[in-house]
Design a protein around this motif. Sequence first.
Motif, PDB file in Angstrom:
ATOM      1  N   GLU A 131       6.695  -6.012  -0.197  1.00 32.51           N
ATOM      2  CA  GLU A 131       6.588  -6.014   1.270  1.00 32.51           C
ATOM      3  C   GLU A 131       7.215  -7.310   1.768  1.00 32.51           C
ATOM      4  OE1 GLU A 131       2.409  -6.150   2.469  1.00 32.51           O
ATOM      5  OE2 GLU A 131       2.297  -8.258   1.913  1.00 32.51           O
TER       6      GLU A 131
ATOM      7  N   ARG B 140       9.394  -0.851  -4.405  1.00 32.26           N
ATOM      8  CA  ARG B 140       8.152  -0.326  -4.991  1.00 32.26           C
ATOM      9  C   ARG B 140       8.522   0.704  -6.044  1.00 32.26           C
ATOM     10  NH1 ARG B 140       4.156   0.221   0.375  1.00 32.26           N
ATOM     11  NH2 ARG B 140       4.718  -1.863   1.140  1.00 32.26           N
TER      12      ARG B 140
ATOM     13  N   GLU C 177       7.727   3.490  -7.074  1.00 29.48           N
ATOM     14  CA  GLU C 177       6.943   4.693  -6.745  1.00 29.48           C
ATOM     15  C   GLU C 177       6.906   5.636  -7.946  1.00 29.48           C
ATOM     16  OE1 GLU C 177       5.349   5.484  -3.971  1.00 29.48           O
ATOM     17  OE2 GLU C 177       6.065   3.962  -2.565  1.00 29.48           O
TER      18      GLU C 177
ATOM     19  N   SER D 171      11.097   5.981  -1.091  1.00 26.04           N
ATOM     20  CA  SER D 171      12.152   5.439  -1.947  1.00 26.04           C
ATOM     21  C   SER D 171      11.586   4.329  -2.808  1.00 26.04           C
ATOM     22  CB  SER D 171      13.283   4.856  -1.105  1.00 26.04           C
ATOM     23  OG  SER D 171      13.686   5.735  -0.099  1.00 26.04           O
TER      24      SER D 171
ATOM     25  N   GLU E 272       8.821  -6.249   9.772  1.00 29.77           N
ATOM     26  CA  GLU E 272       7.404  -6.561   9.945  1.00 29.77           C
ATOM     27  C   GLU E 272       7.213  -7.771  10.851  1.00 29.77           C
ATOM     28  OE1 GLU E 272       4.884  -4.960   6.435  1.00 29.77           O
ATOM     29  OE2 GLU E 272       6.009  -6.633   5.652  1.00 29.77           O
TER      30      GLU E 272
ATOM     31  N   GLU F 166       3.299   9.203   7.383  1.00 26.53           N
ATOM     32  CA  GLU F 166       3.317   7.862   7.999  1.00 26.53           C
ATOM     33  C   GLU F 166       4.722   7.326   8.268  1.00 26.53           C
ATOM     34  OE1 GLU F 166       0.891   4.893   5.970  1.00 26.53           O
ATOM     35  OE2 GLU F 166       2.282   3.336   6.662  1.00 26.53           O
ATOM     36  N   LEU F 167       4.934   6.945   9.522  1.00 26.16           N
ATOM     37  CA  LEU F 167       6.191   6.284   9.910  1.00 26.16           C
ATOM     38  C   LEU F 167       6.007   4.769   9.885  1.00 26.16           C
ATOM     39  CD1 LEU F 167       8.920   5.807  11.417  1.00 26.16           C
ATOM     40  CD2 LEU F 167       7.888   6.756  13.435  1.00 26.16           C
TER      41      LEU F 167
ATOM     42  N   GLU G   1      -0.679  -6.936  12.531  1.00 25.27           N
ATOM     43  CA  GLU G   1       0.569  -6.662  11.814  1.00 25.27           C
ATOM     44  C   GLU G   1       1.142  -5.268  12.125  1.00 25.27           C
ATOM     45  OE1 GLU G   1       0.598  -5.145   7.744  1.00 25.27           O
ATOM     46  OE2 GLU G   1       1.659  -6.966   7.186  1.00 25.27           O
TER      47      GLU G   1
ATOM     48  N   SER H  40       3.970  -2.882  11.096  1.00 32.87           N
ATOM     49  CA  SER H  40       4.843  -2.817   9.917  1.00 32.87           C
ATOM     50  C   SER H  40       5.669  -1.528   9.935  1.00 32.87           C
ATOM     51  CB  SER H  40       3.965  -2.885   8.662  1.00 32.87           C
ATOM     52  OG  SER H  40       4.742  -2.704   7.520  1.00 32.87           O
TER      53      SER H  40
END
Length: 433
Positions: free
Chosen positions: A152, A184, A186, A196, A203, A268-269, A308, A310
């Motif tokens: 992040e 990440r 994933e 991805s 952020e 989630e966007l 925050e 993000s």
Amino acid sequence: MSEGSKKTEVSLEDITSLCKRRGFIFQGSEVYGGLSGTWDYGPLGVVLKKNLMNLWWQTFVEERDDIFGVDASILMNPKVWQASGHVDTFTDPLVECSNCKSRFREDHIDKSKCPTCGTKNSFGDPRQFNMMFKTNVGPVQNEDNISFLRPETAQGIFTNYKNVVDTLYPDVPFGIAQQGKAFRNEISPRDFVFRSREFEQMEIEYFIHSEGWEKHFEKWRTDIKSFLKESGVNIDSLHELEVPDDELAHYSKRTIDYEFEYPHGKDELLGLAYRTDFDLMNIQNSSGKKMEYRPKDGGEAFVPHVIEPSFGVERLVMAVLVSAYSKDEQNGEERIFLKLPEHIAPVKFCVSPLLKNKPELVAKAKEVYKALKEKHGAIMWDDNGNIGKRYRRQDEIGTPYCVVVDFDTLEDGTVTVRDRDTTEQTRRKPEEL
Ligand code: GAP
């Protein structure tokens, strides 16, 4: 003439195939068979992405007096990830099929049957898999020089909080913004760029006094919505999911997940979280350096709390493409077009001569092209195929206006300007554009 363009049903295949055929997004390392979870932006995609990132920077940094930018290193001291909790807890539950050895994220599959080989009840208990990519810093590979590619951008902000306070002396509340790559590992990347292994984040850590955090949180809800609208996200397809108290991360007092209706489902966007003083206190405790803020009016020193917002760039690009994707019928034929806002579209005007074998038309069109390029930058030249084919191509990449130089141009200096959304054509002087 347009026969009306209502909101279009769009599949993931519609978006991926348009992105590939028109040069927005390609599979990463495609020529070698790809690398799972990586994507490359092509000539149009990179401009679309930059336009969105620049709009974010302009909205939240340049147009405000209370938010400052940083650009921190991707590689950071491993203590950062110890203190932040990522080394111990940045994990997803991984399950493995005992028959074919395929691995999945537990909550992404129906565990009664292996999605790869079809074997029933082949999964045992999950194990926690840490998603950070490990690497060694320096020429020697040992346990002492392990670091991670940042998962992040936020930690690069927290670690620079003190530098910004000591150099700019901002009044609280103030924010620090950063855009950049995050990585990440994933377990199962999927749904095009949505999940991805390498992606970009935008952020902001907004530092506040804990008293009155609610009003800052509400203001961020308004600012996020108006930015998304400005970006071209269809607000009717956006939903705020209030994360229930018993599902909040241990450091969060309130989180809203902004979900968008993607072709693969509502997902989630971006996230908006009140992270309290969790991160600055962690840094203070593990570095031994004071993270306190001393108000200029002599008030009591305190460690700021944080709100925050993000954003994930890939998920924003996808939401904008899905929102813009439109179909209608032109002269009995289906037409696909991207109804992108003008300030987001990668190409603003396409210029072409009506016929490419008439040197006088080509020469005049080149003149118009040059003048428009000097004024607007993002201009495309297209003289391939007939005019109908050129219009279709430009519609699919979302170019708001096509400018055509024809024989009348040589007489009266006007050009044909065709509007992407209505397909209406008007005659205008190029200098009015
Ligand atoms: N600093 C807080 C943080 O990183 P997050 O919910 O883990 O929170 C924030 O990530 C945003 O980053 C997500 O809302 C999403 O837009 C984007 N994101 C996270 N993982 C992603 C992935 N694997 N692929 C693409 N975007 C991702």
